[in-house]
Design a protein around this motif. Structure first.
Motif, PDB file in Angstrom:
ATOM      1  N   HIS A  96       7.069   8.149   2.270  1.00 37.41           N
ATOM      2  CA  HIS A  96       6.538   6.821   1.958  1.00 37.41           C
ATOM      3  C   HIS A  96       7.657   5.813   1.679  1.00 37.41           C
ATOM      4  O   HIS A  96       7.474   4.617   1.910  1.00 37.41           O
ATOM      5  CB  HIS A  96       5.598   6.908   0.765  1.00 37.41           C
ATOM      6  N   GLY A 123       3.807   6.340  -5.266  1.00 38.11           N
ATOM      7  CA  GLY A 123       3.536   6.739  -6.637  1.00 38.11           C
ATOM      8  C   GLY A 123       2.543   7.883  -6.722  1.00 38.11           C
ATOM      9  O   GLY A 123       2.713   8.825  -7.512  1.00 38.11           O
ATOM     10  N   TRP A 124       1.486   7.824  -5.868  1.00 36.38           N
ATOM     11  CA  TRP A 124       0.496   8.904  -5.861  1.00 36.38           C
ATOM     12  C   TRP A 124       1.114  10.222  -5.404  1.00 36.38           C
ATOM     13  O   TRP A 124       0.846  11.284  -5.990  1.00 36.38           O
ATOM     14  CB  TRP A 124      -0.654   8.519  -4.943  1.00 36.38           C
ATOM     15  N   LYS A 125       1.956  10.197  -4.367  1.00 34.29           N
ATOM     16  CA  LYS A 125       2.557  11.426  -3.858  1.00 34.29           C
ATOM     17  C   LYS A 125       3.543  12.012  -4.868  1.00 34.29           C
ATOM     18  O   LYS A 125       3.600  13.246  -5.038  1.00 34.29           O
ATOM     19  CB  LYS A 125       3.259  11.135  -2.521  1.00 34.29           C
ATOM     20  N   ASN A 126       4.307  11.170  -5.545  1.00 30.99           N
ATOM     21  CA  ASN A 126       5.232  11.687  -6.558  1.00 30.99           C
ATOM     22  C   ASN A 126       4.486  12.362  -7.701  1.00 30.99           C
ATOM     23  O   ASN A 126       4.914  13.409  -8.212  1.00 30.99           O
ATOM     24  CB  ASN A 126       6.107  10.559  -7.083  1.00 30.99           C
ATOM     25  N   ASP A 127       3.368  11.782  -8.126  1.00 29.71           N
ATOM     26  CA  ASP A 127       2.575  12.403  -9.193  1.00 29.71           C
ATOM     27  C   ASP A 127       1.984  13.732  -8.730  1.00 29.71           C
ATOM     28  O   ASP A 127       1.920  14.706  -9.508  1.00 29.71           O
ATOM     29  CB  ASP A 127       1.453  11.458  -9.631  1.00 29.71           C
ATOM     30  N   LEU A 128       1.550  13.790  -7.462  1.00 29.77           N
ATOM     31  CA  LEU A 128       0.979  15.031  -6.948  1.00 29.77           C
ATOM     32  C   LEU A 128       2.027  16.136  -6.876  1.00 29.77           C
ATOM     33  O   LEU A 128       1.756  17.296  -7.254  1.00 29.77           O
ATOM     34  CB  LEU A 128       0.373  14.773  -5.571  1.00 29.77           C
ATOM     35  N   TRP A 151       0.823  -1.208   0.000  1.00 28.88           N
ATOM     36  CA  TRP A 151       0.000   0.000   0.000  1.00 28.88           C
ATOM     37  C   TRP A 151       0.859   1.260   0.000  1.00 28.88           C
ATOM     38  O   TRP A 151       0.535   2.249  -0.679  1.00 28.88           O
ATOM     39  CB  TRP A 151      -0.925  -0.020   1.214  1.00 28.88           C
ATOM     40  N   ASN A 211       7.037  13.714   2.056  1.00 32.47           N
ATOM     41  CA  ASN A 211       7.023  12.472   1.279  1.00 32.47           C
ATOM     42  C   ASN A 211       7.933  11.461   1.970  1.00 32.47           C
ATOM     43  O   ASN A 211       9.109  11.310   1.634  1.00 32.47           O
ATOM     44  CB  ASN A 211       7.488  12.737  -0.156  1.00 32.47           C
ATOM     45  N   GLN A 237       2.057   2.122  -3.449  1.00 38.46           N
ATOM     46  CA  GLN A 237       1.045   2.855  -4.199  1.00 38.46           C
ATOM     47  C   GLN A 237       0.959   4.309  -3.741  1.00 38.46           C
ATOM     48  O   GLN A 237       0.813   5.225  -4.568  1.00 38.46           O
ATOM     49  CB  GLN A 237      -0.314   2.168  -4.041  1.00 38.46           C
ATOM     50  N   ARG A 238       1.062   4.521  -2.422  1.00 42.36           N
ATOM     51  CA  ARG A 238       1.037   5.893  -1.903  1.00 42.36           C
ATOM     52  C   ARG A 238       2.235   6.701  -2.381  1.00 42.36           C
ATOM     53  O   ARG A 238       2.124   7.900  -2.648  1.00 42.36           O
ATOM     54  CB  ARG A 238       1.010   5.855  -0.377  1.00 42.36           C
TER      55      ARG A 238
END
Length: 326
Positions: free
Chosen positions: A287, A107-112, A101, A285, A104-105
């Motif tokens: 994660h 990847g989401w934080k890097n995109d944000l 999990w 960040n 996945q977090r």
């Protein structure tokens, strides 16, 4: 044989007999040194275990079942169940799921962060006269320009706020624009000793000013922050809706930005002028650390569980197993 020879033989025979020690002949045998088995009864005046009415012989005790297989103690239960969740779950599986999990977090934080940094490199956008609060989410971290006059009489201080180890406040001042609308501007940080406006006259610009800053979404209060007391002028976190209702402004939050120059910062701090933030994304960040932690816990508990399951049986269980196989 003459008399001399007969006397010599007699002396030799007598000397040989005297050379044998007498105690050898009289020495007792090894068996005679052993203590004979005693058949004497114990003394009647000495208490014996059988005299106790609660005495139970080991022959009368109930039999104990010895498992021939491996026995596992509470270590297996500790590793196989997770006490931090409501239902029993395997710790290695739970740690692996949490690590996945966090991947996945990450990847989401890097995109944000990449999306926000893309907005920062764009030219400042003039702030429209009327702003839909629901559309601010799509313009978060967008550089904007706003022109108007500061309402210093409605200034609000949010704090305490630490900066470089010093205690201070964030200065929030409504900006009244020419079209009649008003927005909230976070002008920056001041030291605690400059709380009173009379100690910082240089921080109260008069007339029309242009503010360049970042359009931000309303802040979210955490569970450790106390509630604001607007009636006493005490604000511990920026409640945009509350501040807008208090000053008659739109619920629009703009953070003023400045270049992080050391000499300029020192001059502003000495004069009590609010020093704005740098135009950068400051999202945490962590994660990657969480991924290492959860996957490491998964590997460690898996090894421990294997060692507990493969633990060899004790000596009693081994003897029972051998007896069953005969």
């Amino acid at each position: 044989m003459n008399s001399a020879q007969h006397m010599l033989r007699s002396l030799r025979a007598g000397g040989l007999a005297r050379s044998v020690p007498r105690r050898c002949a009289a020495a007792p045998s090894r068996t005679s040194l052993r203590r004979p088995f005693s058949t004497t009864r114990p003394r009647a005046d000495k208490p014996q275990p059988v005299d106790d009415p609660n005495f139970v012989s080991i022959l009368d005790a109930p039999p104990k079942i010895v498992r021939a297989g491996r026995r596992h103690g509470p270590g297996l239960i500790l590793l196989a169940t997770n006490p931090f969740v409501s239902r029993p779950a395997l710790i290695p599986i739970t740690a692996f799921a949490l690590g996945t999990w966090q991947v996945q977090r990450l990847g989401w934080k890097n995109d944000l962060i990449a999306k926000f940094e893309d907005r920062l490199v764009r030219d400042p956008l003039p702030l429209p006269p009327s702003i839909d609060p629901a559309a601010i989410h799509d313009f978060d971290y967008r550089r904007v320009l706003a022109t108007g006059r500061f309402r210093h009489d409605q200034e609000m201080l949010i704090g305490p706020r630490m900066r470089d180890g010093k205690d201070g406040y964030m200065v929030v001042t409504p900006l009244e624009r020419d079209n009649g609308s008003t927005i909230l501007v976070n002008r920056g940080w001041i030291a605690k000793g400059r709380r009173d406006q009379r100690t910082r006259p240089d921080s109260l610009p008069r007339g029309e000013v242009t503010v360049e800053g970042l359009l931000r979404e309303p802040w979210k209060k955490n569970m450790f922050t106390p509630e604001n007391r607007p009636e006493k002028g005490q604000f511990y976190f920026p409640d945009v809706q509350q501040m807008a209702a208090l000053t008659g402004s739109q619920p629009v939050w703009v953070e003023a930005t400045m270049e992080p120059e050391f000499m300029r910062m020192m001059d502003y701090e000495a004069r009590g002028i609010p020093f704005g933030r740098a135009a950068e994304v400051n999202l945490r960040n962590n994660h990657a650390q969480y991924i290492f932690t959860w996957y490491g816990l998964c590997v460690a508990t898996t090894i421990m569980l294997y060692l507990v399951v493969k633990k060899p049986a004790n000596s009693v269980a081994r003897r029972v197993r051998v007896t069953k196989n005969l």
